[in-house]
Each structure stands twice: as structure tokens, then as C-alpha cells.
Design a protein around this motif. Structure first.
Motif, PDB file in Angstrom:
ATOM      1  N   VAL A  81       0.852  -1.186   0.000  1.00  0.00           N
ATOM      2  CA  VAL A  81       0.000   0.000   0.000  1.00  0.00           C
ATOM      3  C   VAL A  81       0.888   1.237   0.000  1.00  0.00           C
ATOM      4  CG1 VAL A  81      -1.742   1.280   1.324  1.00  0.00           C
ATOM      5  CG2 VAL A  81      -1.834  -1.224   1.216  1.00  0.00           C
ATOM      6  N   TYR A  82       0.507   2.209  -0.815  1.00  0.00           N
ATOM      7  CA  TYR A  82       1.240   3.477  -0.883  1.00  0.00           C
ATOM      8  C   TYR A  82       0.214   4.601  -0.940  1.00  0.00           C
ATOM      9  CZ  TYR A  82       4.431   7.124  -2.374  1.00  0.00           C
ATOM     10  OH  TYR A  82       5.168   8.286  -2.440  1.00  0.00           O
ATOM     11  N   VAL A  83       0.280   5.510   0.027  1.00  0.00           N
ATOM     12  CA  VAL A  83      -0.667   6.621   0.087  1.00  0.00           C
ATOM     13  C   VAL A  83       0.094   7.931   0.260  1.00  0.00           C
ATOM     14  CG1 VAL A  83      -2.669   7.587   1.259  1.00  0.00           C
ATOM     15  CG2 VAL A  83      -2.373   5.100   1.179  1.00  0.00           C
ATOM     16  N   PRO A  84       0.142   8.754  -0.782  1.00  0.00           N
ATOM     17  CA  PRO A  84       0.752  10.082  -0.627  1.00  0.00           C
ATOM     18  C   PRO A  84      -0.023  10.879   0.422  1.00  0.00           C
ATOM     19  CG  PRO A  84       0.302   9.586  -2.938  1.00  0.00           C
ATOM     20  CD  PRO A  84      -0.375   8.541  -2.127  1.00  0.00           C
ATOM     21  N   LEU A  85       0.670  11.724   1.172  1.00  0.00           N
ATOM     22  CA  LEU A  85      -0.005  12.453   2.243  1.00  0.00           C
ATOM     23  C   LEU A  85      -1.130  13.340   1.736  1.00  0.00           C
ATOM     24  CD1 LEU A  85       2.570  13.447   4.977  1.00  0.00           C
ATOM     25  CD2 LEU A  85       1.295  11.354   4.645  1.00  0.00           C
ATOM     26  N   TYR A  86      -1.006  13.849   0.501  1.00  0.00           N
ATOM     27  CA  TYR A  86      -2.080  14.707   0.002  1.00  0.00           C
ATOM     28  C   TYR A  86      -3.391  13.943  -0.173  1.00  0.00           C
ATOM     29  CZ  TYR A  86      -0.468  12.839  -4.528  1.00  0.00           C
ATOM     30  OH  TYR A  86      -0.066  12.017  -5.551  1.00  0.00           O
ATOM     31  N   ALA A  87      -3.355  12.608  -0.162  1.00  0.00           N
ATOM     32  CA  ALA A  87      -4.568  11.807  -0.307  1.00  0.00           C
ATOM     33  C   ALA A  87      -5.174  11.406   1.037  1.00  0.00           C
ATOM     34  CB  ALA A  87      -4.273  10.556  -1.125  1.00  0.00           C
ATOM     35  N   MET A 101      -9.716  15.509  11.110  1.00  0.00           N
ATOM     36  CA  MET A 101      -9.761  15.608   9.651  1.00  0.00           C
ATOM     37  C   MET A 101      -8.778  16.716   9.293  1.00  0.00           C
ATOM     38  SD  MET A 101     -11.846  13.305   8.593  1.00  0.00           S
ATOM     39  CE  MET A 101     -12.219  13.727   6.906  1.00  0.00           C
ATOM     40  N   PHE A 102      -8.039  16.526   8.222  1.00  0.00           N
ATOM     41  CA  PHE A 102      -7.028  17.513   7.855  1.00  0.00           C
ATOM     42  C   PHE A 102      -7.623  18.619   6.994  1.00  0.00           C
ATOM     43  CE2 PHE A 102      -4.456  13.532   8.287  1.00  0.00           C
ATOM     44  CZ  PHE A 102      -3.898  13.880   9.507  1.00  0.00           C
ATOM     45  N   PRO A 103      -7.168  19.851   7.216  1.00  0.00           N
ATOM     46  CA  PRO A 103      -7.657  20.962   6.398  1.00  0.00           C
ATOM     47  C   PRO A 103      -7.063  20.893   4.990  1.00  0.00           C
ATOM     48  CG  PRO A 103      -5.938  21.737   7.866  1.00  0.00           C
ATOM     49  CD  PRO A 103      -6.206  20.297   8.228  1.00  0.00           C
ATOM     50  N   GLU A 104      -7.741  21.502   4.030  1.00  0.00           N
ATOM     51  CA  GLU A 104      -7.185  21.634   2.685  1.00  0.00           C
ATOM     52  C   GLU A 104      -5.912  22.474   2.784  1.00  0.00           C
ATOM     53  OE1 GLU A 104      -8.213  20.480  -0.367  1.00  0.00           O
ATOM     54  OE2 GLU A 104      -9.693  19.280   0.684  1.00  0.00           O
ATOM     55  N   GLU A 105      -4.894  22.083   2.046  1.00  0.00           N
ATOM     56  CA  GLU A 105      -3.651  22.852   2.057  1.00  0.00           C
ATOM     57  C   GLU A 105      -3.292  23.228   0.629  1.00  0.00           C
ATOM     58  OE1 GLU A 105      -0.635  22.021   5.163  1.00  0.00           O
ATOM     59  OE2 GLU A 105      -1.592  20.052   5.198  1.00  0.00           O
ATOM     60  N   PRO A 106      -3.257  24.534   0.338  1.00  0.00           N
ATOM     61  CA  PRO A 106      -2.949  24.993  -1.020  1.00  0.00           C
ATOM     62  C   PRO A 106      -1.622  24.455  -1.553  1.00  0.00           C
ATOM     63  CG  PRO A 106      -3.733  26.812   0.331  1.00  0.00           C
ATOM     64  CD  PRO A 106      -3.550  25.636   1.238  1.00  0.00           C
ATOM     65  N   ALA A 107      -0.657  24.213  -0.675  1.00  0.00           N
ATOM     66  CA  ALA A 107       0.642  23.707  -1.126  1.00  0.00           C
ATOM     67  C   ALA A 107       0.497  22.358  -1.814  1.00  0.00           C
ATOM     68  CB  ALA A 107       1.603  23.592   0.047  1.00  0.00           C
ATOM     69  N   TYR A 108      -0.415  21.499  -1.314  1.00  0.00           N
ATOM     70  CA  TYR A 108      -0.621  20.206  -1.954  1.00  0.00           C
ATOM     71  C   TYR A 108      -1.274  20.369  -3.313  1.00  0.00           C
ATOM     72  CZ  TYR A 108       0.702  17.537   2.181  1.00  0.00           C
ATOM     73  OH  TYR A 108       1.391  16.968   3.215  1.00  0.00           O
ATOM     74  N   GLN A 109      -2.177  21.302  -3.438  1.00  0.00           N
ATOM     75  CA  GLN A 109      -2.818  21.541  -4.719  1.00  0.00           C
ATOM     76  C   GLN A 109      -1.813  22.085  -5.732  1.00  0.00           C
ATOM     77  OE1 GLN A 109      -5.976  24.120  -3.543  1.00  0.00           O
ATOM     78  NE2 GLN A 109      -7.219  22.457  -2.717  1.00  0.00           N
TER      79      GLN A 109
END
Length: 139
Positions: A81-87, A101-109
């Protein structure tokens, strides 16, 4: 103005340690529709999957600033299993629901398109390195 680092790796590690130290079972909520996510597709519902990441439930567990990776069995079948942190959308304890729950982070977008092709190469290279190390141990 100085830019802050993304907070998800720090929050994920802190909540993971808190949940495990509290003798509970950490689960992560994953958006399986994100690129580079490698999870058992048969357990994805509405684009999401919840994964048990308790140390007693997974093998070769790795959590760094970019991804969570481990080996586990799903319906008796081994899988990497591999899950990037942005997911990863959140983490909670199975026993009582404590977590976040994690907030949306513009850096990931912003990094979304730049980072993903590179991650695919890294995923492909990881098993090769493990096989080579395994061959050295056998000799």
C-alpha cells in the motif's frame, strides 16, 4: 511574509503517536481517487477507503513527509500500500473516534501535478532496492 511548511505530516505523525500510545487502533481516511494512491480497489467505496495502520496490523510500515507505505493482507492476499499524504483526509482511533480531519492545504494543490510523476518512479524503485538487499542477505 515567510511561508509555512505544510502541516499534514506533522499532524499525522502526532495523532498517530497519540493514538498508538493510548493503546488504540489508528485508521486513516484516504481519497483513493488521487493520483499515485495504491490501495486494494475492491475495498474502495465512493472513492474513499479506510485503512488500519496499527503497528500490529501492517508490515514494513513507513511514514515520512511524503507518504505512508506498508505491506498488509486484504482478504488473505498480500499487498503493498502506498498513500501520498495529500490523499490522506484524516486519522482517527477505531475504538472511540478520537482524531482529526485535515484541512485543505494549497501547497498540496500547487504541487499536485509536479510531484505525482516523480512519486510513480519512487514507488517503482522501492521494491527493487528491497530485492537487492534481500539477495545480499541470502548470500
Amino acid at each position: 511574509m515567510s511561508s509555512m511548511l505544510v502541516q499534514r505530516p506533522y499532524l499525522l505523525k502526532a495523532f498517530f503517536n497519540w493514538i498508538v500510545d493510548s493503546e488504540c487502533t489508528p485508521h486513516i481516511i484516504v481519497d483513493a481517487t488521487q493520483p499515485c494512491v495504491e490501495v486494494p480497489e475492491q475495498f474502495v467505496e465512493d472513492g474513499k477507503i479506510v485503512l488500519n495502520i496499527a503497528p500490529r496490523s501492517v508490515m514494513q510500515f513507513s511514514m515520512d513527509d511524503d507518504a505512508v507505505a506498508f505491506n498488509a493482507r486484504f482478504s488473505g492476499q498480500p499487498m503493498q500500500v502506498y498513500v501520498p499524504l495529500y490523499a490522506i483526509e484524516g486519522i482517527y482511533a477505531r475504538e472511540n473516534g478520537a482524531g482529526t480531519m485535515f484541512p485543505e492545504e494549497p501547497a498540496y494543490q500547487a504541487l499536485d501535478k509536479e510531484v505525482q510523476p516523480e512519486k510513480e518512479v519512487e514507488v517503482a524503485e522501492k521494491p527493487i532496492a528491497k530485492n537487492r538487499a534481500g539477495l545480499k542477505i541470502v548470500k
